[in-house]
Scaffold this active site. Sequence first.
Site, PDB file in Angstrom:
ATOM      1  N   LYS A 107       0.988  -1.321   0.115  1.00  0.00           N
ATOM      2  CA  LYS A 107      -0.326   0.085   0.098  1.00  0.00           C
ATOM      3  C   LYS A 107       0.762   1.646   0.205  1.00  0.00           C
ATOM      4  CE  LYS A 107      -4.014  -2.429   2.058  1.00  0.00           C
ATOM      5  NZ  LYS A 107      -3.990  -3.849   1.979  1.00  0.00           N
TER       6      LYS A 107
HETATM    7  C1  LIG Z   1      -4.474  -4.206   1.684  1.00  0.00           C
HETATM    8  C2  LIG Z   1      -4.099  -6.287   1.817  1.00  0.00           C
HETATM    9  C3  LIG Z   1      -3.737  -7.141   0.926  1.00  0.00           C
HETATM   10  C4  LIG Z   1      -5.436  -6.706  -0.033  1.00  0.00           C
HETATM   11  O1  LIG Z   1      -5.057  -6.041  -1.229  1.00  0.00           O
HETATM   12  P1  LIG Z   1      -6.610  -5.732  -2.320  1.00  0.00           P
HETATM   13  O2  LIG Z   1      -5.656  -4.303  -3.171  1.00  0.00           O
HETATM   14  O3  LIG Z   1      -7.071  -5.139  -1.001  1.00  0.00           O
HETATM   15  O4  LIG Z   1      -7.053  -7.371  -2.858  1.00  0.00           O
HETATM   16  C5  LIG Z   1      -3.725  -7.748   0.798  1.00  0.00           C
HETATM   17  N1  LIG Z   1      -1.764  -8.206   1.418  1.00  0.00           N
HETATM   18  C6  LIG Z   1      -1.422  -7.064   2.324  1.00  0.00           C
HETATM   19  C7  LIG Z   1      -0.591  -7.139   3.794  1.00  0.00           C
HETATM   20  C8  LIG Z   1      -2.702  -5.880   2.214  1.00  0.00           C
HETATM   21  O5  LIG Z   1      -1.957  -4.445   3.142  1.00  0.00           O
END
Ligand SMILES: *Cc1c(COP(=O)(O)O)cnc(C)c1O
Length: 431
Positions: A107
């Site tokens: 993210k």
């Molecule tokens: C947010 C997140 C996901 C999921 O990603 P999406 O874009 O919501 O499908 C998977 N793994 C981790 C560690 C995350 O923080």
Amino acid sequence: MRYYSARNKNEQAVAFAQAALTGLAPDGGLFVPETLPEYPQAVKTSLPAMSFHDIAFETIKPFVQGEIPDAVLEDIIHDAFNFDAPLAAVGDRYVLELFHGPTAAFKDFGARFMARAFSYFRRNEDKPLRILVATSGDTGGAVADGFFGVDGISVTVLYPTGRVSPIQERQIAGLGKNVSAFAVEGSFDDCQRLVKAAFADEGLKKRMVLSSANSINIARLIPQTVYYATGAARAMAETGKPAIFCVPSGNFGNLTAGLYAHEMGAPIRHFVAATNINKTVPDYLENGVYEPRASLPTISNAMDVGAPSNFERMTVHWSLKQLCETLTGVSISDETTRETIKSVHSRYGRFLDPHTAVGWAALDALKFAGKITSADAPFGTLATAHPAKFAEIVEPLTGAIPVPPSLQKVMDRDVSAETIPADVSALIESL
Ligand SMILES: *Cc1c(COP(=O)(O)O)cnc(C)c1O
């Protein structure tokens, strides 16, 4: 590029800046680009030889053309992506490591780009922009860190006191400067309710310009296409073939970004949508019926989503038939996730976080079913978080995980949050 609501193509399209700063279309739909651009042929052929930053520039440019000048886009890219996304070979596959940013999860790519794009769009405004976010843990850290020290913007994060991990609390409430934190005496739902009420408060609107920065923002999704293009380009440089990528998925923003990269012409052959038992999308791909449901708790909790928001983006761009051609869904239990963490560590000495382990296990399941063989290489999974972020789940299965410098720095911070009751007037008075 213009952007319109995924719920109504006939609604007026808006520019990237407006889509980014408002977050959601007036009808509540997610913004989608009106077309998906394609890399020029010359770029396509030279991708395997290009640097991460050059690929980032070519990938994001068509989405912001006319709104962010090239030189500014280059600066934003250098500043936002000050860490790499290496493609590691582990056993028979690749692991695309997306955890080298400041909060050790993918993210960071979206949050850091979005923060710098907002700052540019607000450059001539004298009122600072105030970002308000409610978090159950992870998103708040990435957003706080993404906006930390960015000019003209301040961030306030609300989190449920006592319900986030020590690392998460330090990521949210350990920064200071333009980032402030409220520890709310209540649940995550209370935090969300307070943020919504603050947005609706007329008095507050007169005092400050408020915006949100949640994960469905198009300005977070587009930068995520970059690491798919880079990972695929590197796999192509090593093997001469397009890759299969497995994406551990929850809200499906990450996978949607991958589908965008594929559509642009990045050398990707197929995707695997790996979920935990929250398998709304794998079920849809299998039987053609979309049934959103309540989420079930798992050890890969950032993927505990029963009604994935980005599904509406996927279905705007592609039919079920098209999705089935590009995408295979696999759902993995907590038990298999744990076994995978254990066996990958004992075979390769590699630590996987629970989310990445779901991706690894999904590829194993397809191999076991004979749907992927060694002739299909290169294939690999995205590593969405560093395992040390989920030490309480991983370490009992593997032993101690070496802590990366980024997380060590976070653990050394002091927490500074204002504790408030789960009460709207308390929030508004404190802002
Ligand atoms: C947010 C997140 C996901 C999921 O990603 P999406 O874009 O919501 O499908 C998977 N793994 C981790 C560690 C995350 O923080």
